[in-house]
Structure formats: structure tokens, C-alpha cells
Design an enzyme around this catalytic site. Structure first.
Site, PDB file in Angstrom:
ATOM      1  N   GLU A 204       0.824  -1.219   0.000  1.00 52.46           N
ATOM      2  CA  GLU A 204       0.000   0.000   0.000  1.00 52.46           C
ATOM      3  C   GLU A 204       0.856   1.266   0.000  1.00 52.46           C
ATOM      4  O   GLU A 204       0.439   2.298  -0.512  1.00 52.46           O
ATOM      5  CB  GLU A 204      -0.943   0.021   1.213  1.00 52.46           C
ATOM      6  CG  GLU A 204      -2.167  -0.847   1.021  1.00 52.46           C
ATOM      7  CD  GLU A 204      -3.299  -0.556   2.001  1.00 52.46           C
ATOM      8  OE1 GLU A 204      -3.074   0.069   3.040  1.00 52.46           O
ATOM      9  OE2 GLU A 204      -4.429  -0.993   1.717  1.00 52.46           O
TER      10      GLU A 204
ATOM     11  N   HIS B 255       9.146 -26.131   1.054  1.00 54.66           N
ATOM     12  CA  HIS B 255       8.510 -27.214   0.323  1.00 54.66           C
ATOM     13  C   HIS B 255       7.421 -26.681  -0.598  1.00 54.66           C
ATOM     14  O   HIS B 255       6.511 -27.416  -0.978  1.00 54.66           O
ATOM     15  CB  HIS B 255       7.956 -28.242   1.313  1.00 54.66           C
ATOM     16  CG  HIS B 255       9.012 -28.762   2.225  1.00 54.66           C
ATOM     17  ND1 HIS B 255       9.690 -29.937   1.996  1.00 54.66           N
ATOM     18  CD2 HIS B 255       9.559 -28.204   3.340  1.00 54.66           C
ATOM     19  CE1 HIS B 255      10.588 -30.104   2.955  1.00 54.66           C
ATOM     20  NE2 HIS B 255      10.536 -29.069   3.771  1.00 54.66           N
TER      21      HIS B 255
ATOM     22  N   LYS C 223     -13.743  -0.050  -3.903  1.00 45.48           N
ATOM     23  CA  LYS C 223     -14.690   0.506  -2.925  1.00 45.48           C
ATOM     24  C   LYS C 223     -15.776   1.299  -3.646  1.00 45.48           C
ATOM     25  O   LYS C 223     -16.964   1.159  -3.349  1.00 45.48           O
ATOM     26  CB  LYS C 223     -13.959   1.451  -1.969  1.00 45.48           C
ATOM     27  CG  LYS C 223     -13.182   0.769  -0.879  1.00 45.48           C
ATOM     28  CD  LYS C 223     -12.772   1.838   0.129  1.00 45.48           C
ATOM     29  CE  LYS C 223     -11.764   1.313   1.116  1.00 45.48           C
ATOM     30  NZ  LYS C 223     -11.124   2.393   1.857  1.00 45.48           N
TER      31      LYS C 223
END
Ligand code: PA5
Length: 488
Positions: free
Chosen positions: A304, A347, A455
Site C-alpha cells: 500500500e 517445500h 470501494k
């Protein structure tokens, strides 16, 4: 006391050849580094600029002891009365708390009473719109034994607001008229719908909707040392130790000499590797289960803060800086963070780290001393008699070696122990490194305009009043296109 150490060796060409930083690269960037240092310092010493430009977070570790005492008092009251706390919040109003809990509380804190030592269980909600978890939680918790903390700076965030509305209703139904005494709000001191609600409820009953302010000039993702304090007190973390660690790190990260300042060095080397060597992926890999959520917190901080479309333009008015988006300078910059954990992800993602595209820089966090240790029993195996702590440290060293062999840059942060002091220092280090990286990239590291797109779309579809006309027009004229042929 041992210090956190920052090992940058494997970011240099001496260790990873043409994929590393050369001394000449550092010499070339030095004028920008000096400017960045000077610029940040100028803002940080001036309280008006700090607040205006959202750098007040740098002052949080210097908060008053009296405030800590008051917060501890509230936490004690809550712990004495309630078995459970639901903490509602998302992004910066959630990730720091989760990181603290996982790093500083015993593992399985919620599950075992003996580990909690009379403290409440903490459940994090309001950080997703998936209905499953909250639904199950509310069905199984006793309302009269549950306290609710709602954290939202704006008070408008859909995830938190929706969850809070449900939880409030649940309390109201099951606890009765005085349900508000089981709610604590942390929000903007003067604006937003949550603040409005707090003020209304407080008018009716002073013990209802008690609250703390989110400080001015402190953005969500930089606010753990502000809005996370009540949570820290509730789970028994020594806040002064966290601040002490952060303050010591602040001192280190204010040094002018690049070779004395780990935050500047981290930012400088990563910027060189990003810009000159195309290393656009940042793998954050603590070799510790308990620091995995701290890596998640860093993901938000980096993404951000630095993932920005436009450059920053600095305008000076009445001697004060104002930062605006320079729409004539499109950049689309920012390294992409990827959280991982050793040894678990050796892994999985490690195969790609070693043999996939050489476009990553890995940051390892290595813990020197674990709070608990285990020894592998037996005598006849190479693992027999080995401590888990030795094995995990060896695995980290082995991973570093393997990356080096393939000329993949990495650096290692060595933490003596995961304690409140070192954790506070670690968070502050990452915050300062990110601020510095923002300076070098010339972006505003303290806004997040890109989050608005989704938004706005949601608000428009939900019929929220006040959507700007141009935004509404864009949504109407550029809908999602779905060609049925491409849906198989
Ligand atoms: O860093 C930020 O400012 C954001 O990530 C916010 O923390 C997040 O969007 C939540 O916002 P709010 O606290 O207003 O609900």
C-alpha cells in the site's frame, strides 16, 4: 543487550555476481540518498509537517507513560469480566494486532487457559466479508462473557462496518439495554460514522462505547503503536518494552552514514536491485512460525505504501509541503511483496525462488534464541540429539547458501529473540525503511488511492449517496465485459 543485526552481504555482486549491487551503483545513487535523508529528517523534526504528511507514526514510540497506564487499567477491567474479546478491523486496523499476538503470545494462546493466565481469548473478525467465521463464532460465544473492540479510522470500511453491525445486534439482543458497555471503539477523534455513533452513545451513558482516538497524521498501516495498544495490554505484552525497542531502532535509523543506518541501507539496496536488476518481487521469509503474521503485516506496509501509479509532486505553501499525485508522471512502481515462512515454504515457493525467474529478493528473518526448544530423541539417526532451534537455523543458512549458488540476492535480519523489545524494533525498522524507499522512488508512501477503485464500485452498486459523478459514469459506461464463449 544483544542487538538486531542486518546482514546485507548477499545483496552485493561480490556474493551474487551480476544480480547484485556494485559499489558503483551505491556511488551513483548517493546524491538521491542524501536528499532523501535530508528531506525525511526535515519533516520528522517538525510536528506540523509530520501530521500534515502522515509521518506522525514516527513519534508513536515516544508516547506518554500515563497513556500506557490508562490503557493497562482498561485492559485489566476487561480481563476481569470477560472471557472473550472480538477485535473487529481490517488492513492497518488488524494486521499489526494479529502480528503482535502471534509473535508475542504463546502459540495456541486462545486454546489453553494456562497459557492465557486469566486473560481473554482474542478473536479477529471484521477483516473479511466471508460470512462463515463470524457466523460460527457468534453461535458459540456467550454474549455476556464477550467484549467487543471495533477499530476503524474512517468508520466507513465495509468489512468492519458490516461485522460490527452484526455483532452490535447480537449483543443488543442477548445482553440487553446496557450492551454498549461491552463495546470499545478506536477511531478518528473527530470524524466518521463510528465517531458519531460513539458520541451519541456516550451522551446517553458514559460507560457505553468507551473509546480511544486514532491519532492525527498516523495512517492505518503505520498505526500498530497507536491502535494496537489496548490489544497489547489485553494479552499481557509489555508496551514499554515495545516502545523501548522501537525508540532504539529509531535512533539507529536516523544515522546519516549509510553504513550505520539499516533502514536506509535496506531501502537503498532494494531500490537499486529493483530499478537496475529488475528484482520486482520481495519475498519476506521469517524462519519462525510466530513471525509469519509479521510478514503479512509487512505485505500491507510495502504494497500500500509503495505500489503507486503516479509520482509524488511536492508543492510548498506558506513554508509547508503538500504532496499531490503528479498525473503527468505515470510510474506504476513498487515491489510486489510475497509472504513466506521457513521452513514450511521450503517445500513450496522455494522451488520457484531457486529456479523460477530471477526477479526476487528474499529477506530472511533468523531467530537466534527460541523461547521453547525440543530435542529429537534417539541415537541412531542424523537428527538424533539435534535441537529444533539448531535445525531451523541450519535450514535458514542452507536456504541462503542455495540462493547464493543460483545468484539470487537475499538479506538476513538476525533477531536475538522474539520479545516485545525486538518486535517493536523490527516493526519500526520496516516502517522507516518503507518511508525511505518511498523517498527514493518519489512516491507518497502514506496514501492508498488504488484501494478506492473497488470501494467505489461496491458503494455505487450498494446505492451509497455522494459517489462523484465521474466515478458513477465510469462504472456505468465501462462495465465488466463477459463473453459467454469464454466462460466454460
Ligand atoms: O493503511 C491504511 O490506511 C489502510 O489499510 C486502512 O488501515 C484500512 O483500509 C482500514 O481502514 P479503517 O481503519 O478506516 O477501517
Amino acid at each position: 543487550m544483544k542487538e538486531i543485526r542486518f546482514d546485507f552481504n548477499n545483496l552485493f555482486s561480490t556474493n551474487v555476481g551480476e544480480h547484485g549491487v556494485r559499489q558503483q551503483d551505491i556511488a551513483e545513487i548517493m546524491p538521491s540518498v542524501d536528499n532523501a535523508h535530508y528531506h525525511l529528517k526535515k519533516i520528522l523534526v517538525d510536528s506540523v509537517s509530520r501530521i500534515k504528511l502522515s509521518l506522525e507514526w514516527a513519534q508513536l514510540p515516544y508516547q506518554d507513560k500515563q497513556l500506557i497506564k490508562e490503557i493497562q487499567k482498561i485492559a485489566k477491567e476487561i480481563s476481569a469480566k470477560y472471557e472473550n474479546v472480538i477485535s473487529l478491523g481490517i488492513g492497518g486496523s488488524y494486521l499489526g494486532l494479529k502480528a503482535a499476538q502471534d509473535a508475542l503470545c504463546p502459540p495456541y494462546y486462545n486454546e489453553f487457559k494456562a497459557l492465557r493466565k486469566n486473560k481473554p481469548r482474542i478473536y479477529f473478525e471484521g477483516n473479511n466479508l466471508d460470512p462463515e467465521t463470524l457466523q460460527v463464532l457468534l453461535k458459540n460465544l456467550k454474549p455476556k462473557k464477550t467484549f467487543v473492540i471495533v477499530i476503524s479510522k474512517s468508520g466507513e470500511t465495509t468489512e468492519t462496518k458490516a461485522a460490527f453491525t452484526v455483532v452490535e445486534e447480537w449483543l443488543k439482543k442477548n445482553v440487553g439495554k446496557k450492551y454498549g458497555r461491552q463495546i470499545f471503539a478506536i477511531t478518528d477523534p473527530g470524524s466518521g460514522t463510528l465517531r458519531k455513533k460513539v458520541n451519541e452513545e456516550q451522551e446517553k451513558d458514559k460507560l457505553s462505547f468507551r473509546n480511544l482516538p486514532l491519532l492525527k497524521g498516523v495512517g492505518g498501516r503505520f498505526s500498530e503503536f497507536n491502535m494496537g495498544l489496548l490489544h497489547l495490554a489485553l494479552v499481557g505484552v509489555n508496551i514499554e518494552d515495545v516502545f523501548f525497542g522501537a525508540r532504539d531502532m529509531a535512533e539507529k535509523c536516523s544515522q546519516e552514514d549509510l553504513y550505520e543506518n539499516p533502514a536506509s541501507m535496506y531501502a537503498v539496496l532494494h531500490t537499486i536491485l529493483y530499478k537496475k536488476k529488475n528484482k520486482s518481487i520481495a519475498v519476506m521469509m521469517p524462519f519462525s512460525e510466530t513471525l509469519k503474521s509479521t510478514a503479512d503485516w509487512y505485505v500491507q506496509l510495502l504494497a500500500e505504501s509503495l505500489g503507486k501509479k503516479f509520482a509524488r509532486k511536492i508543492i510548498v505553501k506558506d513554508g509547508l509541503e503538500e504532496w499531490v499525485r503528479d498525473e503527468n508522471q505515470m510510474m506504476c512502481v513498487g515491489r510486489t511483496p510475497v509472504p513466506a515462512r521457513g521452513t514450511n515454504d521450503l517445500h513450496s515457493i522455494q522451488q520457484n525462488n531457486i529456479e523460477g525467474e530471477n526477479n526476487k529478493v528474499t529477506t530472511f528473518i533468523r531467530v537466534e534464541k527460541f523461547k521453547n526448544d525440543l530435542k529429537v530423541p534417539g541415537k541412531n539417526d542424523i537428527l538424533s540429539g539435534k535441537k529444533f532451534s539448531e535445525l531451523i537455523q541450519l535450514a535458514q543458512e542452507a536456504t541462503e547458501w542455495a540462493l547464493n549458488q543460483e545468484k539470487r540476492p537475499s538479506c538476513t535480519i538476525v533477531i536475538p529473540e522474539v520479545t516485545a523489545y525486538y518486535w517493536g524494533a523490527l516493526l519500526y525498522f520496516f516502517e522507516m525503511a518503507t518511508a525511505f524507499e518511498g523517498e527514493l522512488l518519489n512516491v507518497n508512501a502514506f496514501d492508498q488511492p488504488g484501494v478506492e477503485g473497488y470501494k467505489n464500485y461496491m458503494y455505487y452498486k450498494l446505492g451509497k449517496p455522494g459517489i462523484p459523478q465521474d466515478v458513477a459514469k465510469q462504472i456505468e459506461t465501462k462495465p465488466l465485459v463477459k463473453d459467454q464463449k469464454l466462460i466454460l
